[in-house]
Design a protein around this motif. Structure first.
Motif, PDB file in Angstrom:
ATOM      1  N   MET A   4       0.867  -1.187   0.000  1.00 24.49           N
ATOM      2  CA  MET A   4       0.000   0.000   0.000  1.00 24.49           C
ATOM      3  C   MET A   4       0.894   1.224   0.000  1.00 24.49           C
ATOM      4  O   MET A   4       1.497   1.561   1.016  1.00 24.49           O
ATOM      5  N   ASP A   5       0.995   1.865  -1.159  1.00 22.27           N
ATOM      6  CA  ASP A   5       1.798   3.086  -1.209  1.00 22.27           C
ATOM      7  C   ASP A   5       1.189   4.162  -0.331  1.00 22.27           C
ATOM      8  O   ASP A   5       1.883   5.040   0.169  1.00 22.27           O
ATOM      9  N   GLY A   6      -0.088   4.103  -0.135  1.00 22.97           N
ATOM     10  CA  GLY A   6      -0.789   5.068   0.700  1.00 22.97           C
ATOM     11  C   GLY A   6      -2.274   4.989   0.449  1.00 22.97           C
ATOM     12  O   GLY A   6      -2.708   4.858  -0.695  1.00 22.97           O
ATOM     13  N   ASN A   7      -3.070   5.022   1.504  1.00 19.52           N
ATOM     14  CA  ASN A   7      -4.520   5.033   1.317  1.00 19.52           C
ATOM     15  C   ASN A   7      -5.201   6.135   2.121  1.00 19.52           C
ATOM     16  O   ASN A   7      -6.423   6.256   2.092  1.00 19.52           O
ATOM     17  N   ALA A   8      -4.402   6.941   2.850  1.00 16.64           N
ATOM     18  CA  ALA A   8      -4.967   8.050   3.613  1.00 16.64           C
ATOM     19  C   ALA A   8      -4.049   9.264   3.479  1.00 16.64           C
ATOM     20  O   ALA A   8      -2.862   9.186   3.814  1.00 16.64           O
ATOM     21  N   TYR A   9      -4.596  10.370   3.008  1.00 14.48           N
ATOM     22  CA  TYR A   9      -3.795  11.568   2.739  1.00 14.48           C
ATOM     23  C   TYR A   9      -4.403  12.760   3.491  1.00 14.48           C
ATOM     24  O   TYR A   9      -5.618  13.006   3.427  1.00 14.48           O
ATOM     25  N   PHE A  10      -3.538  13.490   4.194  1.00 16.78           N
ATOM     26  CA  PHE A  10      -4.000  14.627   5.005  1.00 16.78           C
ATOM     27  C   PHE A  10      -3.193  15.872   4.670  1.00 16.78           C
ATOM     28  O   PHE A  10      -2.002  15.789   4.355  1.00 16.78           O
ATOM     29  N   TRP A  11      -3.845  17.035   4.764  1.00 23.04           N
ATOM     30  CA  TRP A  11      -3.149  18.305   4.547  1.00 23.04           C
ATOM     31  C   TRP A  11      -3.759  19.357   5.472  1.00 23.04           C
ATOM     32  O   TRP A  11      -4.909  19.248   5.911  1.00 23.04           O
ATOM     33  N   MET A  12      -2.962  20.382   5.775  1.00 25.54           N
ATOM     34  CA  MET A  12      -3.405  21.454   6.646  1.00 25.54           C
ATOM     35  C   MET A  12      -4.344  22.380   5.871  1.00 25.54           C
ATOM     36  O   MET A  12      -4.029  22.815   4.771  1.00 25.54           O
ATOM     37  N   PRO A  13      -5.532  22.704   6.435  1.00 25.37           N
ATOM     38  CA  PRO A  13      -6.469  23.586   5.735  1.00 25.37           C
ATOM     39  C   PRO A  13      -5.978  25.025   5.710  1.00 25.37           C
ATOM     40  O   PRO A  13      -5.040  25.396   6.431  1.00 25.37           O
ATOM     41  N   VAL A  14      -6.637  25.847   4.921  1.00 27.75           N
ATOM     42  CA  VAL A  14      -6.218  27.250   4.796  1.00 27.75           C
ATOM     43  C   VAL A  14      -6.702  28.087   5.981  1.00 27.75           C
ATOM     44  O   VAL A  14      -6.169  29.173   6.238  1.00 27.75           O
TER      45      VAL A  14
END
Length: 773
Positions: A626-636
């Motif tokens: 699994m290269d990745g199944n959950a991605y997160f980023w900081m909102p504006v």
């Protein structure tokens, strides 16, 4: 002859021949009848948890029920009001006059003394205080500031010679076993000096003294007397044209109370669920049995288990072992309540009820197939025909409701008082406990301290400071155990979390995963950004791809349909993208293979991850790479959350996760969250001596949205129904950002709290929801 009335005479009836329930003797008898039924439910519990004798509690409630409306004997002040005309402003409420009569009428005062003569001085004082506080507070409208003098009415002649009062005295004799002589009339002066000297000042001094002298247990006992009276008064206000009609309705209530037993109902539901899914994972079965057995040795159980591990069925097994006659499951929001009810209504049939502020709307949509087609066919018409909601609340052993419905008792929510007998004889489940705001959570802790019934608290993971508070509250008083979810499932390394530095959703990556056959959930923290992301993805999506948007800013009936569409489409498998807001975090029964999300407080992220591979049960189903199944980023922006600090903390906790990680790893990181400082705790309104009003909310103040209805919808409803039909109006209610209120004219029309706005002020599409134009 002018009759003595307790309730407004409905249209079509004369003052000389009103419905039996509107007459003062009829109303008092109905309330006294209901009080006896409720006493059979409540007084044994009171006896088992308080040092005072059961007959004292029963007598206190009986006296409160029989005397609470005696102040309506004053025809000059109250008869114009019960006919719906307010010829003058009410200067003194009937609760005050009822209390004044009990203290100042010599024969009534002697009656109380005689009935309590066999008890100790301490017991007698407790009973008298409880009766007074119940009578004064049974409408939540008493306040010392409401006691005024009157120039129009210099005095009140309170006469007991009216034939209706003779019927009341006969009721006293039948219910209390004592014969009262003809009571003398008595005069109450409404002169300013007399009101101050004889009513306001003595009452203030008495309230202050009672507040100082009563212990916590005495206040709990007092509040319980008042609670039974309020419930009896509401149910006893059911309209009945004749005594015979009332006895028929009372019979339904008695039969329901006698037959109430949730345990066999839960056992049948569990057996039906087992037949539906005979190949249950053995660890889930074991986990559910552990929870079930925990009820035998612990009155408080905390379940910490990830999404999709069978917590709800575990709660049913727990409830069946508590010995409770009723069960209530409290959810954080109205939408999660209705979804929980819809998921199980076929199994429970007429043994369950749905209770929240919009439950009538949701039930109408359910019955029309707007939510689900799992409708019980055998509806109990003998109960359905009793349209009075107050009576229906006590005839179902199972209740799906909001947490507010339960905790609202502590804040003097009138609707919660109706359930007080169920609370004392029930077991309670607080579901999704991590999602409660701090005030609601403090209400749960207060509940555990005040009430002895079994409680189950369920969550995927509980914040560290909340777990510590729970342990502290239960220490030395309640028996608490913590049950963890199935160990293998909890340990599955199914979340491969990646952080994206860019503060925008990775649109190309989302489309690529969708084209690759994955089901994708994209979560934005605000409705505005969810709509914006949806629009951008719609441009990039290949032909035939399924793209759905779900948030809270839909007309209510459209929101119900959207949730059903999202759940149904997601269950079909890959090739779908759901753009959503934090509304997806609770009781949202979907499972996806890819998650893209803005960073939120860490407990919320755990819930969002709970929608990822929700029903994965063993390592054989995991992808080898699994290269990745959950991605997160900081909102504006940090809104709708309190500040940047809690989002930055969440980001750091995400960075420390192993890759891939499990539910247990998430729980371990959760334990590293900073603990909130100690908060000042206030005495619940339910216990307060000096306050009889429902002034506080069970939740922290939330001013982010305002509810509107489009002028075209309002006009259509008025045209079709000729009136403001509540059911139809609530279906069309649209929540929008409160910030847009500044654009509205201050004189905008309202229906209740809902603002009626011109269509051109709002952009609305059934597939996208609404926003200010």
């Amino acid at each position: 002859m002018t009759r003595l009335l307790a309730k407004t005479v409905p249209q079509g009836y004369s003052e000389e021949n009103p419905p039996y329930s509107c007459l003062l003797p009829g109303h008092l008898e109905q309330v006294a009848d209901v009080a006896e039924v409720l006493l059979d439910l409540t007084s044994p519990v009171m006896t088992s948890h308080f040092p005072w004798p059961e007959p004292l509690f029963r007598l206190s409630v009986r006296l409160a029920a029989l005397t609470h409306d005696l102040g309506k004997i004053s025809k000059e002040l109250f008869q114009p009001l019960v006919h719906g005309t307010k010829a003058w402003r009410q200067c003194i409420r009937h609760e005050i006059i009822s209390d004044w009569l009990l203290q100042n009428h010599p024969q009534l005062h002697k009656m109380m003394d005689d009935l309590l003569a066999g008890y100790s001085e301490k017991e007698r004082l407790l009973s008298l205080r409880s009766i007074r506080l119940a009578v004064l507070g049974h409408h939540f409208k008493f306040d010392l500031g409401t006691i005024e003098s009157s120039e129009r009415i210099p005095f009140l002649d309170l006469s007991f010679e009216h034939p209706d009062m003779l019927a009341v005295l006969d009721l006293f004799e039948r219910r209390l076993g004592i014969r009262l002589p003809q009571l003398a009339s008595i005069r109450l002066s409404l002169d300013e000096d007399d009101v101050e000297e004889n009513i306001r000042e003595p009452l203030k001094e008495w309230l202050d003294r009672a507040d100082r002298e009563m212990s916590l247990d005495e206040k709990r006992w007092m509040a319980s007397v008042r609670s039974v009276l309020i419930a009896a008064d509401m149910i006893g206000s059911i309209r009945a044209d004749t005594p015979e009609e009332w006895r028929s309705k009372l019979r339904v209530l008695k039969e329901a109370v006698v037959q109430a037993d949730v345990s066999p109902v839960l056992d049948q539901v569990l057996e039906a669920a087992k037949k539906r899914n005979p190949h249950h994972h053995p660890e889930i079965t074991s986990f559910q049995e552990h929870v079930r057995q925990a009820a035998l040795n612990h009155d408080i159980v905390l379940i910490e288990s990830g999404c999709g591990t069978g917590k709800t069925q575990a709660s049913f097994g727990w409830g069946s072992m508590t010995g409770a006659r009723y069960m209530l499951i409290g959810y954080p929001t109205t939408a999660t309540v209705t979804q929980g009810y819809a998921d199980h209504m076929e199994l429970f049939g007429n043994n369950a009820q749905l209770l929240h502020s919009r439950s009538d709307v949701d039930l109408d949509l359910l019955l029309k197939g707007g939510w689900t087609d799992n409708i019980p066919e055998d509806r109990d018409h003998s109960i359905e025909e009793l349209r009075e909601e107050s009576l229906q609340r006590l005839v179902h052993p199972m209740t799906f409701c909001t947490v507010d419905t339960i905790i609202g008792l502590l804040h003097n929510y009138r609707s919660s008082y109706l359930l007080f007998p169920i609370f004392l004889n029930g077991c309670i489940v607080f579901d999704e406990a991590h999602a409660y705001d701090e005030k609601l959570w403090q209400g749960v802790l207060d509940w555990l301290k005040l009430f002895p019934m079994p409680v189950l608290i369920m969550t995927a993971s509980l914040q560290p400071h909340r777990k510590k508070e729970l342990i502290d509250v239960c220490s030395g008083v309640r028996s608490l155990t913590v049950e963890q979810g199935p160990p293998t499932i909890q340990s599955l390394p199914k979340y491969n979390v990646h952080l994206i530095e860019k503060g925008q959703p990775p649109l190309e990556k989302i489309v690529k995963e969708l084209v690759g056959g994955h089901s994708v959930l994209v979560v934005l923290n605000t409705v505005e950004r969810a709509r914006e992301t949806y629009d951008k993805l719609a441009v990039l999506m290949p032909d035939g791809a399924d793209l759905l948007l779900y948030h809270s800013h839909f007309k209510y009936e459209d929101r119900v349909r959207r949730q059903e569409n999202v759940v149904e489409r997601t269950r079909k498998g890959g090739g779908v993208c759901i753009v959503c807001t934090p509304i997806c975090e609770m009781s949202f029964d979907i499972s996806v293979t890819r998650l893209f999300s803005e960073i939120a407080p860490f407990p919320s992220l755990i819930q969002r991850l709970g929608r990822l591979l929700r029903y994965l049960r063993d390592t054989d189903q995991l992808e080898s790479k699994m290269d990745g199944n959950a991605y997160f980023w900081m909102p504006v922006t940090y809104g709708p959350y309190r500040n940047w600090d809690e989002l930055l903390e969440s980001e750091q906790l995400l960075r420390g996760l192993p890759r891939p990680c499990s539910q247990l790893a998430l729980n371990e990181r959760l334990c590293l969250m900073r603990t909130d400082g100690t908060r000042r705790r206030e005495e619940p309104d339910w216990l307060r001596i000096e306050r009889f009003k429902a002034e506080s909310s069970a939740r922290e103040a939330q001013q982010t949205t305002v509810e509107v209805i489009l002028a075209s919808d309002a006009a259509q409803i008025m045209k079709e129904y000729g009136t403001s039909n509540r059911l139809e109006w609530m279906k069309k209610v649209l929540p929008l950002s409160r910030s847009g209120l500044s654009r509205l004219n201050e004189t905008v029309k309202k229906w209740r709290h809902v603002r009626i706005v011109d269509d051109q002020r709002v952009n609305y599409e059934a597939m996208k929801g609404g926003e200010w134009a």
